[in-house]
Scaffold this active site. Sequence first.
Site, short mmCIF file in Angstrom:
data_model
loop_
_atom_site.label_atom_id
_atom_site.label_comp_id
_atom_site.label_asym_id
_atom_site.label_seq_id
_atom_site.Cartn_x
_atom_site.Cartn_y
_atom_site.Cartn_z
N GLY A 167 -7.13 5.74 11.81
CA GLY A 167 -6.39 4.98 10.80
C GLY A 167 -5.69 5.92 9.84
O GLY A 167 -6.24 6.94 9.44
N THR A 221 -9.47 1.34 10.24
CA THR A 221 -8.40 0.73 11.03
C THR A 221 -7.60 -0.31 10.25
O THR A 221 -6.59 -0.82 10.74
CB THR A 221 -8.99 0.09 12.30
OG1 THR A 221 -10.20 -0.59 11.95
CG2 THR A 221 -9.31 1.13 13.35
N GLY A 222 -8.08 -0.68 9.06
CA GLY A 222 -7.28 -1.54 8.21
C GLY A 222 -7.26 -3.00 8.66
O GLY A 222 -8.19 -3.48 9.29
N CYS A 281 1.30 -1.29 -1.37
CA CYS A 281 1.49 -1.98 -2.64
C CYS A 281 2.89 -1.79 -3.19
O CYS A 281 3.33 -2.51 -4.08
CB CYS A 281 0.48 -1.48 -3.67
SG CYS A 281 -1.20 -1.67 -3.11
N VAL A 303 -6.29 4.53 20.08
CA VAL A 303 -7.64 4.88 20.52
C VAL A 303 -8.11 3.77 21.44
O VAL A 303 -8.11 2.60 21.06
CB VAL A 303 -8.59 5.03 19.31
CG1 VAL A 303 -10.00 5.29 19.78
CG2 VAL A 303 -8.12 6.16 18.41
N ALA A 352 -7.33 4.22 3.23
CA ALA A 352 -8.70 4.66 3.44
C ALA A 352 -8.75 5.93 4.27
O ALA A 352 -9.42 6.90 3.90
CB ALA A 352 -9.50 3.55 4.11
N GLY A 398 -12.42 0.75 3.95
CA GLY A 398 -11.09 0.15 3.81
C GLY A 398 -11.09 -1.32 4.21
O GLY A 398 -12.12 -1.99 4.21
N ASP A 399 -9.88 -1.81 4.54
CA ASP A 399 -9.71 -3.24 4.82
C ASP A 399 -10.56 -3.73 5.99
O ASP A 399 -10.85 -4.91 6.11
CB ASP A 399 -8.23 -3.52 5.15
CG ASP A 399 -7.38 -3.55 3.90
OD1 ASP A 399 -7.94 -3.28 2.82
OD2 ASP A 399 -6.17 -3.84 4.00
#
Lengths: 413, 158, 634, 155
Positions: free
Chosen positions: A7, A104-105, A42, A78, A11, A270-271
């Site tokens: 990712g 990986t978000g 953002c 991946v 992150a 992260g997400d």
Amino acid sequence: MRILIIGNGAAGNQAAASIRKYSPECEILMFAREYYSEYSACALPDALAGWIPINKTYLKTLADYEQQKIKTCFGQEVENIDINNQCLEAGDKKYGYDCLIIATGSRPIIPPINGSLLKGNFVLKTPRDIELIMEHKPGRVVVVGAGNIGVETAGALRNRGCDVKIVEMQDWVMPLLYDLKSANRIRSLLEKENIGVFTGERVIEVQGEQRVERLRTDQQDLECDTVIWAAGVKPNVELARQAGLKIGSLGGIEVDKYMRCTHPGVFACGDCVQSLNVITGKPSLSLLWSSAKRQADLAAANCMGQSYEYEGNCSVVIEEIMGIPCIAIGLNLQGLNGYEVEVIEQESQDLYYRLLAVNDRIAGYQCIGSLDGASSIFTMIKKGTSLSEARRVLLNQGLISTMAWYIDSRRYF
Amino acid sequence: MKRIAVNIEICDGCGVCQLVCSAQKAGQWHPSFSRIIIKRDEEFGLNVPIFCMHCSNPPCETFCVMNLIYKDHDSDLTLRHEDRCIGCRACEIACPFSAAIMDPISEAVVNCDLCGGDPQCVKYCPAGALAFIDISEAADKKRRQTAGLQILEASRKL
Amino acid sequence: MNDYPGKILEVNLSTRSISSRKVEPELIKKYLGGIGLCARILYDEIPSGADPLGEDNVLVFAAGTLVGTPFPTASRTEASAKSPLTGQFGTSNSGAFFGIQLKTAGYDALVIKGKAAEPAYLVINDDEAKILNAGFLWGKECWETVDILEQKHYGAEIALIGPAGENLVRFASIENGRYDGWGRTGLGAVMGSKNLKAVAVKGSRGRNIYDTAAMLEAVKKGQQLIKSASSYMAFTEYGTLNASIPYGKFKATSAHNFTKGTLPDWKDIGGRPIVDKYGSRHVACQSCIIACGHWAEIKEGKYAGLRIKDLEITPVMSFGATVGLDTEAIIKASEICQRYGVDMVSAGGVLGFAIELYKKGILTDEDVGFELDFGDDEAAFKLLHQVINREGIGNILAEGTKRAAEQFEQADRYAIHVKGMEIPFIDPRGRWSTWTLGMLTNIRGGDHLRCRNPVENLRYNDKDEAYMKERFGFKKPMYDRLDMPEELKSKAIDLENDTVDIPEMSKWAEDLINLYNAVGICIRPPVMEKVGPTIIAEACRAFIGIDINAADLMESSERTWNLIKLFNLREGEAVDASKFPRRFYEEDIDGNRLDEAKIQAVLEKYYQARGWDRKTGRPEANTLDRLKLDDLDN
Amino acid sequence: MDKLIFIDYHKCVGCATCEMVCSMVHEDICSPALSRIRVVRYPTEAFNVPITCAFCESPPCVSVCPSGAITKNADSGDVAINPALCIGCRQCVQACPFGHANFSLDRGTAFKCDLCGGSPQCVEFCWTEALQYVPLDRALGGKRDAAARNILKSG
């Protein structure tokens, strides 16, 4: 030591930078599906609005990765993680690791309804999306979803001179952040900006021949040439699931408070993860830039041998609509469902605020009109300060003189 | 490592530091352009100058969506690439002290940079409430002049 | 991980250049630190024949190896330069907190060269060092200077000189903060000659420990050893004043410039009662577990309100016995010495000398301007101030007894010094021991602090064994516990006849104390009795992580001693310089006088033990070889 | 807290062995600046004040800490700093009325006394008994005894 990061978002990059603080030498490999360098999600609405050029949304150049001694494997999906043998496969090659950080978000949700694949349907997730939207030359736009991305996108396109409407399924705008009363203030601000706001309406289908012509809700048809989907995002967990890592009830990768997945040597942040909320202590998805960076810091520290606990996520969202700052911190009534909530609120011509407290503890804050004191409240919410403790400090001259950051919050107590 | 220290007892809230700072940094004589802020507590008549604490692990750095806040390796100051700021004000909220302020001219959020090692607010503070001193020295002084001295004086009375 | 050794900070006041260099680990292995580093630097960097008060003299402060650790009593810093008083290796050792600041600032040694054009002082704050103007401090007394500098440089420890140093009084001291100092050999005049008023050091870092667990172990062991010493309780209670009782009894004090053996009221002025009467609290140096320093307060009388950290045997005897002052005047005298920066032993010696000259009519009213008598505190202080300010007769006395005696006919026999340095309170006629031989063999002249039998038994003054031997007087367990190589132990101590061989023990004791001065621990008797090279080696290994054992340490110490001897010979030490004042051979105290021939015989044996040639005074070639001192430029 | 570090200022001689041992135990370094316990010396009074954490009932450091890194354990009474949360703003250093809370420039985090996990080494190595790690009632008992002996002596 070899650390692999999957990712290239907030992150992933923060984790890499953080690892560098601990070890200038260890090997870092970063994998990403896209061929972008890191950008700021953002800042996308600002770019869409034309306030900043698109290239300013990129935070790094490829040379920066090199300078940080991060080896990049971009444009490379991946395919598989073999957690038992500590290696992953990408592009017919195997890469062994000592530590793996999954970042990986998430991706925007586009519901599987008729017409959602027609030309003129967009999301706003990458700088490329802005280019696509602008190439499409939007004139009449419907934004689906009145979350913070939806509202910002609407404002941005309004700034471009588009005719903009927002459709929200729930009963008020930004339903996860604000309560009805504060949301109504925001609604009127949006309407003042000539943005049509339709709440409590469900999208049924997108109609059009070659391209988007109309959006049908359960209540009306909205003529438009562009639909922007801002109806939420979803963690990218397929790879983790396939590898055998546990996925939590909310659809994010399950991690413990050290950001470790259910298998040793694998961290996630992260997400894509679900983490505990700092107020309720319950699992939640925190899809915020700051949470991602904080989690990445901890994942990095812990994979470098520290044992730092994550304090939990706390949402803070700031918008500026018609030049009026709006801020929501922590949880709203909906988020505090099931708790007995004490509400402290005040309303005037230019200002509305409400402070929510649960069991004496400050749990949420919404304010339209000013950012003063918001940082103190944010600090208190994160810290778990009780109303009575805040009052104790504010009422004691000796204490307040050395704890000046409480002063701004005086008006709330 | 030198930082600005405040003697709250002495500060009378005159705001000269703010004027000096705004003139130095924004070219305008106006308190709201200043990177040093006086928090005034009317209940107790307190005036507390607040400025960037240059935290070691600054929360503003985490909150910045443009990753433009960084710790300078040599000076250990929290600095910004101001030209990249999009003015989202997340850092302002992240800072517990609200020591980050929006510069109305550049529309970037900025913080105190200790004027490159010669803070003008300290130089012009008429009351002498601000001092630019080594942080360990400040802690030692406090230990000596408050805690220790109280005990010493108590023991003298014995 | 270890960052030992640290750096040497070199300041040249003439060129105002400041530089630092890393100490070679080899140098530390060879010379340890403290006096070892001082000796090597002085030997290498002072040109032969340099004027002690000239630009070429080099002043070195070197903290001991173990300073900066909690090893008990590790606080001491050696200061060295060519002495203006003796013209030879001038060195002095002080504790308190200067060393720890120097160490935590990252330096093992501070080297000061050249001469500032105007009064200056040096400020060291970790890596930052500055030479600042000291015009506003020049002429101020020490306590006031410390007050000012502490305000200006918060948290710094200050080494400074008073007006005596500024006026180049040859026995001026460098004061270490308010109450401690590098007293002997006139280093204050060296600082004064360099126009350097003060050195303020502040360190905020620390020294990494190679092996923390082992170090803690060594510290604990060291503490237990010292606490188990037979003299420990007496020392924590009364400090060095313990010595006053036996030496008074032996009639071996410096009473009235070594004419009386002891004063009739010695019990009241010189003894432990002084602590009971004036001492209120104990004060320790860094890491010390003895806290021999006493805080004295005079509540009434002429000197009411005087508050001072002192009450040590040296000033008490120096002013109480040599000058014959009463207790409160002794405390006042200490204060004057501390405030104006003079060595208390030499000051007492010079005053005693002047008073005796006056009484003998060699000094007249015309010379002095007022009457002098033993026990007259006001006259003594008036004269002391004249010395400090080099006014009138004081200008001659400020040169030290040896030089002053040359100015008056027949004065020589009243000048009590060895190699130019005034002898402290012990009269060898009253008690002959390893300690008193040490005054002769001392590398810095007439002084009692560089040699002392580690198991001295003050209960005995056995004259039958005179000269070659002294009484051991302890039981076998003490012998067994003594940390000394077995071979030497059996050679130096004869358990059967209960004696100690003075020359052999002298060499061991000198090397042992020299080792203390190198690693920076204190020579108080409880330490000497128990802390031998074995535990010091253990601590050094744990702290620095170098492979070093007890024998290496003693060899290194012996190497330093020999190097200093070579320095002294280079600077013109006469072969026959090791001799007592004539008075000790010619005048009786309590029926005793010294026999010069017998002392020469003891010295002969001492030279043998050292491996030195008696005829030339030089260490023999094989001694230098054994000590690997062959790398000196000569 | 069932036990506390009880300080008898009149016994302290200012040798600062405690500072050295503390920094050694916690940081593998001998540096007074990195010690949790600090000795303030008043040389002109021959008075020495060791200062360590008082483990206050309502600690100002806990109130002032903006990141919630300092917490007081309601059961054990322990006040501890979580370095993972510490942002290094040094507010605790300013707020502690005793000047106890200290700050490591190298790590960028604040630090304070942790009682060495129940066996404080400063006390272990203090030879003057100025520092004692004893239950509160025993510390007070000792004080009462001393006061009583004084009265007895003067009476």
